[in-house]
Design a protein around this motif. Structure first.
Motif, PDB file in Angstrom:
ATOM      1  N   UNK A 182      -4.071  -3.746  -5.163  1.00 54.13           N
ATOM      2  CA  UNK A 182      -5.436  -3.630  -5.658  1.00 54.13           C
ATOM      3  C   UNK A 182      -5.535  -3.099  -7.082  1.00 54.13           C
ATOM      4  N   UNK A 183      -4.935  -1.952  -7.347  1.00 56.09           N
ATOM      5  CA  UNK A 183      -5.137  -1.339  -8.658  1.00 56.09           C
ATOM      6  C   UNK A 183      -3.979  -1.568  -9.617  1.00 56.09           C
ATOM      7  N   UNK A 184      -2.779  -1.162  -9.230  1.00 52.93           N
ATOM      8  CA  UNK A 184      -1.671  -1.244 -10.185  1.00 52.93           C
ATOM      9  C   UNK A 184      -0.636  -2.296  -9.843  1.00 52.93           C
ATOM     10  N   UNK A 185      -0.724  -2.906  -8.685  1.00 54.89           N
ATOM     11  CA  UNK A 185       0.244  -3.919  -8.266  1.00 54.89           C
ATOM     12  C   UNK A 185       1.670  -3.402  -8.440  1.00 54.89           C
ATOM     13  N   UNK A 186       1.959  -2.261  -7.787  1.00 54.90           N
ATOM     14  CA  UNK A 186       3.247  -1.606  -7.979  1.00 54.90           C
ATOM     15  C   UNK A 186       3.838  -1.144  -6.652  1.00 54.90           C
ATOM     16  N   UNK A 187       5.158  -1.013  -6.628  1.00 54.85           N
ATOM     17  CA  UNK A 187       5.857  -0.455  -5.472  1.00 54.85           C
ATOM     18  C   UNK A 187       5.749   1.059  -5.531  1.00 54.85           C
ATOM     19  N   UNK A 188       5.270   1.673  -4.442  1.00 55.51           N
ATOM     20  CA  UNK A 188       5.157   3.133  -4.383  1.00 55.51           C
ATOM     21  C   UNK A 188       6.496   3.768  -4.034  1.00 55.51           C
ATOM     22  N   UNK A 189       7.161   3.224  -3.029  1.00 53.73           N
ATOM     23  CA  UNK A 189       8.454   3.724  -2.578  1.00 53.73           C
ATOM     24  C   UNK A 189       9.111   2.612  -1.780  1.00 53.73           C
TER      25      UNK A 189
END
Length: 129
Positions: A38-45
């Motif tokens: 939704x916001x950053x299109x990133x892997x958190x972990x």
């Protein structure tokens, strides 16, 4: 210098609660991750995840660092009251959702609308290639 430990069974410090190493190996997730669309299109972990690619609204491809043998099992979740499924709602054939290098995921609402979900998670169980 590298070393190698070869054992058939693991036990706790008191010598109880034994488990075969094959159970540990076969029952451990070979890849897992938490990512945003939704916001950053990133892997958190993650573990054994090399990348997450946003392919369309609600659609992502997750690539593995170490290849998997095909036929692995996927468990997944998402926030925002949606469903995160391997290849749900995609126009591609379902058997293209799982390859040895990656898996395709789609987030949809109950009405079938594709959405970018804020929190998505998955675990992959199977054998490394």
């Amino acid at each position: 210098m590298t070393s190698e430990l070869r054992v058939n069974t693991l036990k706790d410090a008191s010598g109880n609660n034994s488990v075969a190493t094959s159970v540990v190996f076969n029952g451990t997730a070979k890849a897992w991750g938490s990512y945003q669309m939704k916001s950053s299109n990133a892997i958190n972990d993650s573990y054994n995840v090399s990348s997450q690619t946003d392919t369309a609204t609600g659609h992502s491809t997750i690539a593995w660092t170490s290849s998997m043998q095909t036929g692995y099992a996927v468990g997944n979740i998402c926030s925002d009251q949606c469903h995160l499924c391997a290849n749900q709602g995609s126009s591609e054939a379902f058997n293209t959702a799982f390859t040895s290098a990656s898996a395709k995921f789609s987030a949809t609402t109950d009405a079938g609308t594709d959405i970018d979900s804020n929190v998505n998670g998955f675990a992959i169980f199977g054998d490394l290639a």
